[in-house]
Design a protein around this motif. Structure first.
Motif, PDB file in Angstrom:
ATOM      1  N   UNK A 191      -2.435  -6.701   0.172  1.00 53.15           N
ATOM      2  CA  UNK A 191      -3.238  -6.729   1.406  1.00 53.15           C
ATOM      3  C   UNK A 191      -2.480  -7.297   2.602  1.00 53.15           C
ATOM      4  N   UNK A 192      -1.642  -8.313   2.380  1.00 55.42           N
ATOM      5  CA  UNK A 192      -0.864  -8.886   3.476  1.00 55.42           C
ATOM      6  C   UNK A 192       0.127  -7.854   4.025  1.00 55.42           C
ATOM      7  N   UNK A 193       0.789  -7.151   3.123  1.00 51.38           N
ATOM      8  CA  UNK A 193       1.758  -6.148   3.565  1.00 51.38           C
ATOM      9  C   UNK A 193       1.070  -5.023   4.317  1.00 51.38           C
ATOM     10  N   UNK A 194      -0.117  -4.655   3.855  1.00 43.90           N
ATOM     11  CA  UNK A 194      -0.898  -3.617   4.534  1.00 43.90           C
ATOM     12  C   UNK A 194      -1.216  -4.025   5.970  1.00 43.90           C
ATOM     13  N   UNK A 195      -1.723  -5.242   6.147  1.00 44.18           N
ATOM     14  CA  UNK A 195      -2.076  -5.727   7.489  1.00 44.18           C
ATOM     15  C   UNK A 195      -0.830  -5.808   8.363  1.00 44.18           C
TER      16      UNK A 195
ATOM     17  N   UNK B 115      -5.565  -2.187  -0.307  1.00 44.71           N
ATOM     18  CA  UNK B 115      -4.635  -1.935  -1.412  1.00 44.71           C
ATOM     19  C   UNK B 115      -3.986  -0.556  -1.335  1.00 44.71           C
ATOM     20  N   UNK B 116      -3.794  -0.080  -0.123  1.00 45.54           N
ATOM     21  CA  UNK B 116      -3.060   1.161   0.078  1.00 45.54           C
ATOM     22  C   UNK B 116      -1.616   0.972  -0.404  1.00 45.54           C
ATOM     23  N   UNK B 117      -1.086   1.939  -1.163  1.00 44.74           N
ATOM     24  CA  UNK B 117       0.294   1.925  -1.684  1.00 44.74           C
ATOM     25  C   UNK B 117       0.508   0.851  -2.739  1.00 44.74           C
TER      26      UNK B 117
ATOM     27  N   UNK C 117      10.471   2.427   2.243  1.00 44.16           N
ATOM     28  CA  UNK C 117      10.177   3.390   3.304  1.00 44.16           C
ATOM     29  C   UNK C 117       8.863   4.103   3.004  1.00 44.16           C
ATOM     30  N   UNK C 118       8.672   4.487   1.753  1.00 43.08           N
ATOM     31  CA  UNK C 118       7.422   5.135   1.351  1.00 43.08           C
ATOM     32  C   UNK C 118       6.231   4.218   1.601  1.00 43.08           C
ATOM     33  N   UNK C 119       6.348   2.954   1.220  1.00 46.60           N
ATOM     34  CA  UNK C 119       5.262   1.994   1.414  1.00 46.60           C
ATOM     35  C   UNK C 119       4.928   1.843   2.896  1.00 46.60           C
ATOM     36  N   UNK C 120       5.953   1.697   3.736  1.00 45.23           N
ATOM     37  CA  UNK C 120       5.730   1.523   5.173  1.00 45.23           C
ATOM     38  C   UNK C 120       5.006   2.725   5.767  1.00 45.23           C
ATOM     39  N   UNK C 121       5.407   3.923   5.357  1.00 47.39           N
ATOM     40  CA  UNK C 121       4.783   5.126   5.896  1.00 47.39           C
ATOM     41  C   UNK C 121       3.372   5.337   5.360  1.00 47.39           C
ATOM     42  N   UNK C 122       3.103   4.868   4.157  1.00 49.10           N
ATOM     43  CA  UNK C 122       1.751   4.965   3.614  1.00 49.10           C
ATOM     44  C   UNK C 122       0.814   3.955   4.256  1.00 49.10           C
ATOM     45  N   UNK C 123       1.327   2.760   4.549  1.00 46.06           N
ATOM     46  CA  UNK C 123       0.453   1.678   5.005  1.00 46.06           C
ATOM     47  C   UNK C 123       0.293   1.584   6.519  1.00 46.06           C
TER      48      UNK C 123
END
Length: 288
Positions: free
Chosen positions: A128-132, A165-167, A224-230
């Motif tokens: 959740x922190x990374x998502x925000x 909880x995206x990605x 990179x995938x995580x950043x683009x998803x979130x």
């Protein structure tokens, strides 16, 4: 040194509890200090990952936005890095003691296995922190999601898998593998470097630098995938497989374009984990 296989399970009791407490505390403080230093580098890398721009263009964009905008979104990564270090080092050290007492694995494998478990826990706690953080740092969200409160309110309205909880799956894979490799190589490499006559502090810094650099480069496509998803909020809810295919198409299936920002990842890794490892090991050795 955390993750060292020479912890003795027969010393369980108050001493072990205090050792585990120190691992949590020292992991948090060392990660906090490194996060403050490297945040501008991280934000430059993020802009490259999202907007597919060269490093000079990303830096120029941040310079035009000014120092106040540069540290927009700094609170989530500070909290995340502090919690990251607290959980990662503390849980890994606790798992070392638990696994040592059960004697089901060879001592040489304990740091890596405990690191894998700590990485999974880290993913559950920190996704959740990374998502925000990724939503905050995406400049395309500035207009319709200008504040942290507005982002929290928006994400609460979405299902967990597409909100906070995206990605989650790629983050778990990245964190578990990265932590396992870091703790698995940390002890032997530090001993080898220190054997060259360098001081323990310098040895820890070099160890953190080299191990994290290799791990970051190996797992960079997942980041990179995580950043683009979130980074986006709303829109079509697609899984990680579809997002990966879209990412490859947007990068023209070019490894060079997929690794855009990789040079700064090396710098960020050198500073972040070099400082974190050095401070953590120093604190552990002087905690008495």
């Amino acid at each position: 040194m955390a993750g060292s296989p020479d912890h003795k399970p027969d010393e369980a009791g108050p001493g072990v509890s205090m050792l585990n407490f120190h691992s949590f505390l020292h992991g948090g403080t060392s990660s906090l200090l490194s996060a403050v230093i490297v945040f501008p580098v991280y934000k430059t890398v993020f802009r490259q990952q999202i907007h597919n721009t060269p490093v000079r263009q990303a830096v120029a964009q941040l310079c035009r936005e000014g120092p106040l905008k540069l540290y927009r979104g700094v609170v989530p990564p500070l909290l995340m890095r502090t919690l990251n270090g607290t959980l990662l080092f503390g849980i890994q050290d606790s798992l070392i003691h638990q696994l040592s007492s059960q004697k089901v694995l060879p001592s040489s494998a304990l740091p890596a296995v405990a690191g894998f478990g700590a990485g999974v826990v880290e993913a559950v706690a920190l996704t959740p922190f990374e998502r925000i953080q990724n939503v905050l740092q995406n400049s395309q969200n500035d207009r319709h999601l200008p504040t942290l409160k507005s982002i929290l309110v928006r994400l609460k309205t979405q299902p967990l898998a597409f909100g906070f909880y995206r990605a989650f799956l790629p983050i778990t894979v990245r964190n578990a593998l990265g932590s396992s490799l870091y703790f698995g190589f940390k002890g032997p490499m530090c001993n080898a470097v220190e054997g060259q006559g360098l001081s323990p502090l310098v040895s820890s810094f070099i160890t953190g630098t080299l191990t994290s650099m290799a791990i970051s480069l190996a797992l960079y496509p997942v980041s990179v995938l995580v950043a683009n998803m979130q980074a986006p909020v709303g829109g079509e809810a697609t899984g990680w497989g579809a997002c990966w295919r879209m990412l490859l198409r947007s990068r023209q299936r070019s490894v060079a374009l997929l690794y855009r920002g990789g040079s700064l990842v090396i710098l960020r890794s050198c500073v972040t984990w070099g400082i974190t490892t050095a401070i953590y090991d120093w604190q552990q050795k002087h905690s008495g």
